[in-house]
Design a protein around this motif. Sequence first.
Motif, PDB file in Angstrom:
ATOM      1  N   PRO A 264       0.821  -1.216   0.000  1.00  0.00           N
ATOM      2  CA  PRO A 264       0.000   0.000   0.000  1.00  0.00           C
ATOM      3  C   PRO A 264       0.857   1.270   0.000  1.00  0.00           C
ATOM      4  O   PRO A 264       1.805   1.381   0.776  1.00  0.00           O
ATOM      5  CB  PRO A 264      -0.828  -0.121   1.279  1.00  0.00           C
ATOM      6  CG  PRO A 264      -0.046  -1.055   2.149  1.00  0.00           C
ATOM      7  CD  PRO A 264       0.636  -2.004   1.234  1.00  0.00           C
ATOM      8  N   THR A 265       0.497   2.204  -0.870  1.00  0.00           N
ATOM      9  CA  THR A 265       1.217   3.480  -0.923  1.00  0.00           C
ATOM     10  C   THR A 265       0.560   4.538  -0.048  1.00  0.00           C
ATOM     11  O   THR A 265       1.198   5.545   0.273  1.00  0.00           O
ATOM     12  CB  THR A 265       1.267   3.991  -2.369  1.00  0.00           C
ATOM     13  OG1 THR A 265      -0.069   4.072  -2.897  1.00  0.00           O
ATOM     14  CG2 THR A 265       2.088   3.048  -3.239  1.00  0.00           C
ATOM     15  N   ASP A 266      -0.712   4.312   0.348  1.00  0.00           N
ATOM     16  CA  ASP A 266      -1.354   5.264   1.253  1.00  0.00           C
ATOM     17  C   ASP A 266      -0.884   5.079   2.687  1.00  0.00           C
ATOM     18  O   ASP A 266      -1.002   5.977   3.515  1.00  0.00           O
ATOM     19  CB  ASP A 266      -2.879   5.136   1.170  1.00  0.00           C
ATOM     20  CG  ASP A 266      -3.355   3.710   1.410  1.00  0.00           C
ATOM     21  OD1 ASP A 266      -2.520   2.787   1.316  1.00  0.00           O
ATOM     22  OD2 ASP A 266      -4.553   3.522   1.683  1.00  0.00           O
ATOM     23  N   HIS A 267      -0.357   3.873   2.981  1.00  0.00           N
ATOM     24  CA  HIS A 267       0.244   3.592   4.292  1.00  0.00           C
ATOM     25  C   HIS A 267       1.577   2.887   4.041  1.00  0.00           C
ATOM     26  O   HIS A 267       1.712   1.682   4.280  1.00  0.00           O
ATOM     27  CB  HIS A 267      -0.670   2.729   5.151  1.00  0.00           C
ATOM     28  CG  HIS A 267      -1.981   3.366   5.484  1.00  0.00           C
ATOM     29  ND1 HIS A 267      -2.097   4.424   6.363  1.00  0.00           N
ATOM     30  CD2 HIS A 267      -3.237   3.110   5.035  1.00  0.00           C
ATOM     31  CE1 HIS A 267      -3.365   4.785   6.456  1.00  0.00           C
ATOM     32  NE2 HIS A 267      -4.075   4.010   5.667  1.00  0.00           N
ATOM     33  N   PRO A 268       2.585   3.595   3.574  1.00  0.00           N
ATOM     34  CA  PRO A 268       3.858   2.950   3.220  1.00  0.00           C
ATOM     35  C   PRO A 268       4.544   2.342   4.440  1.00  0.00           C
ATOM     36  O   PRO A 268       4.400   2.817   5.565  1.00  0.00           O
ATOM     37  CB  PRO A 268       4.684   4.107   2.633  1.00  0.00           C
ATOM     38  CG  PRO A 268       4.065   5.349   3.202  1.00  0.00           C
ATOM     39  CD  PRO A 268       2.612   5.050   3.366  1.00  0.00           C
ATOM     40  N   LEU A 269       5.297   1.281   4.187  1.00  0.00           N
ATOM     41  CA  LEU A 269       6.004   0.561   5.241  1.00  0.00           C
ATOM     42  C   LEU A 269       7.496   0.844   5.100  1.00  0.00           C
ATOM     43  O   LEU A 269       8.100   0.580   4.056  1.00  0.00           O
ATOM     44  CB  LEU A 269       5.721  -0.936   5.135  1.00  0.00           C
ATOM     45  CG  LEU A 269       4.234  -1.319   5.258  1.00  0.00           C
ATOM     46  CD1 LEU A 269       4.023  -2.771   4.866  1.00  0.00           C
ATOM     47  CD2 LEU A 269       3.726  -1.057   6.667  1.00  0.00           C
ATOM     48  N   ALA A 270       8.092   1.366   6.153  1.00  0.00           N
ATOM     49  CA  ALA A 270       9.491   1.772   6.102  1.00  0.00           C
ATOM     50  C   ALA A 270      10.436   0.580   5.992  1.00  0.00           C
ATOM     51  O   ALA A 270      11.491   0.660   5.373  1.00  0.00           O
ATOM     52  CB  ALA A 270       9.837   2.611   7.325  1.00  0.00           C
ATOM     53  N   SER A 271      10.056  -0.542   6.603  1.00  0.00           N
ATOM     54  CA  SER A 271      10.913  -1.725   6.606  1.00  0.00           C
ATOM     55  C   SER A 271      10.185  -2.898   5.962  1.00  0.00           C
ATOM     56  O   SER A 271       9.102  -3.283   6.412  1.00  0.00           O
ATOM     57  CB  SER A 271      11.323  -2.075   8.037  1.00  0.00           C
ATOM     58  OG  SER A 271      12.055  -3.292   8.064  1.00  0.00           O
ATOM     59  N   VAL A 272      10.784  -3.453   4.920  1.00  0.00           N
ATOM     60  CA  VAL A 272      10.239  -4.638   4.241  1.00  0.00           C
ATOM     61  C   VAL A 272      11.403  -5.570   3.926  1.00  0.00           C
ATOM     62  O   VAL A 272      12.332  -5.193   3.209  1.00  0.00           O
ATOM     63  CB  VAL A 272       9.494  -4.268   2.943  1.00  0.00           C
ATOM     64  CG1 VAL A 272       8.996  -5.534   2.245  1.00  0.00           C
ATOM     65  CG2 VAL A 272       8.334  -3.330   3.239  1.00  0.00           C
ATOM     66  N   MET A 273      11.365  -6.780   4.461  1.00  0.00           N
ATOM     67  CA  MET A 273      12.410  -7.769   4.205  1.00  0.00           C
ATOM     68  C   MET A 273      11.762  -9.092   3.815  1.00  0.00           C
ATOM     69  O   MET A 273      10.785  -9.519   4.433  1.00  0.00           O
ATOM     70  CB  MET A 273      13.295  -7.956   5.444  1.00  0.00           C
ATOM     71  CG  MET A 273      14.124  -6.738   5.801  1.00  0.00           C
ATOM     72  SD  MET A 273      15.252  -7.047   7.200  1.00  0.00           S
ATOM     73  CE  MET A 273      14.057  -7.205   8.536  1.00  0.00           C
ATOM     74  N   ALA A 274      12.325  -9.736   2.791  1.00  0.00           N
ATOM     75  CA  ALA A 274      11.785 -11.001   2.302  1.00  0.00           C
ATOM     76  C   ALA A 274      12.588 -12.171   2.846  1.00  0.00           C
ATOM     77  O   ALA A 274      13.818 -12.102   2.941  1.00  0.00           O
ATOM     78  CB  ALA A 274      11.806 -11.030   0.776  1.00  0.00           C
ATOM     79  N   GLN A 275      11.890 -13.214   3.223  1.00  0.00           N
ATOM     80  CA  GLN A 275      12.553 -14.453   3.651  1.00  0.00           C
ATOM     81  C   GLN A 275      12.798 -15.317   2.422  1.00  0.00           C
ATOM     82  O   GLN A 275      11.909 -15.482   1.587  1.00  0.00           O
ATOM     83  CB  GLN A 275      11.671 -15.209   4.644  1.00  0.00           C
ATOM     84  CG  GLN A 275      12.252 -16.538   5.106  1.00  0.00           C
ATOM     85  CD  GLN A 275      11.370 -17.215   6.140  1.00  0.00           C
ATOM     86  OE1 GLN A 275      10.785 -16.555   6.988  1.00  0.00           O
ATOM     87  NE2 GLN A 275      11.256 -18.529   6.057  1.00  0.00           N
ATOM     88  N   PRO A 276      13.994 -15.878   2.268  1.00  0.00           N
ATOM     89  CA  PRO A 276      14.262 -16.715   1.091  1.00  0.00           C
ATOM     90  C   PRO A 276      13.292 -17.888   0.997  1.00  0.00           C
ATOM     91  O   PRO A 276      12.981 -18.530   1.997  1.00  0.00           O
ATOM     92  CB  PRO A 276      15.699 -17.204   1.330  1.00  0.00           C
ATOM     93  CG  PRO A 276      16.306 -16.185   2.246  1.00  0.00           C
ATOM     94  CD  PRO A 276      15.186 -15.732   3.142  1.00  0.00           C
ATOM     95  N   VAL A 277      12.822 -18.149  -0.222  1.00  0.00           N
ATOM     96  CA  VAL A 277      11.928 -19.279  -0.487  1.00  0.00           C
ATOM     97  C   VAL A 277      12.626 -20.192  -1.481  1.00  0.00           C
ATOM     98  O   VAL A 277      12.967 -19.760  -2.587  1.00  0.00           O
ATOM     99  CB  VAL A 277      10.578 -18.793  -1.066  1.00  0.00           C
ATOM    100  CG1 VAL A 277       9.677 -19.993  -1.390  1.00  0.00           C
ATOM    101  CG2 VAL A 277       9.875 -17.857  -0.094  1.00  0.00           C
ATOM    102  N   PRO A 278      12.890 -21.444  -1.099  1.00  0.00           N
ATOM    103  CA  PRO A 278      13.588 -22.365  -2.006  1.00  0.00           C
ATOM    104  C   PRO A 278      12.875 -22.474  -3.350  1.00  0.00           C
ATOM    105  O   PRO A 278      11.658 -22.641  -3.419  1.00  0.00           O
ATOM    106  CB  PRO A 278      13.561 -23.697  -1.245  1.00  0.00           C
ATOM    107  CG  PRO A 278      13.448 -23.301   0.196  1.00  0.00           C
ATOM    108  CD  PRO A 278      12.594 -22.072   0.210  1.00  0.00           C
TER     109      PRO A 278
END
Length: 257
Positions: A83-97
């Motif tokens: 969402p751009t109306d409520h942006p998230l400062a921290s986003v990290m992805a967990q590796p997916v095999p």
Amino acid sequence: MQVSQLVPSLVAGRPAIRRTAARVAAGAAVAGTAVLALSAPAFAHVTVQPEGAAAKGSYAVVDFKVPNERDNASTTKVEVNLPTDHPLASVMAQPVPGWSVQLTKTKLAKPLTVHGDKIDQAVTKVTWTADGKGIEPGYFQKFPLSVGALPDNTDQLVFKALQTYSNKEVVRWIEVPQAGQDEPQNPAPVLQLTAAADEHGAAAAQDASDDKKENTAAAADSGSGSDTTARVLGVAGIVVGAAGVAYGVLAGRRRTA
């Protein structure tokens, strides 16, 4: 019955036979339709759920669950728009095999302030691409993200998603569900937020403070009672001691006399 009478009878009976056959065929068609309707697979779509709580103002790990709805193709790419109306400062992805992931950042129209620092860019899209076959028919895959801090001025976050199949078909999960209305055909994943953790923490702290005050008051009352008892026993001991000394003096005088 004569032959002349039998033939007209058979001819007259043909329309009735035809009507009966038509009714049987119609009934079979209805029954077949019912069987197909009952055997149709349940409708599934892309959803998002937190691992634990998704409290306002906190950080959370959320899972995007992507089922394969096709019998003749595999899911090879998943795109999730944040969402751009409520942006998230921290986003990290967990590796997916078996999958590669790409995070796309966008310049914010209104910078965020996090821990006193201004942030003018945020992740607005996450794309997972299969390195191999992807999600095959009859299977699903979870794609975890660590996100935060969650906004404290809304009750939900909408993540629009695109699902691409190996046959180049793209399913757009972008319709926002509306309260009081039927679920749309292609609903967007919606994350429901719970009450801010500090609200519960403040209530718990207040309860703990009240308990501490009660315990302190009880301890003070107990200490006052103990002091009073000690004083009474001390005075009683002095009186008993003085009486013993007086008795000893009197006894000595009697023996001397």
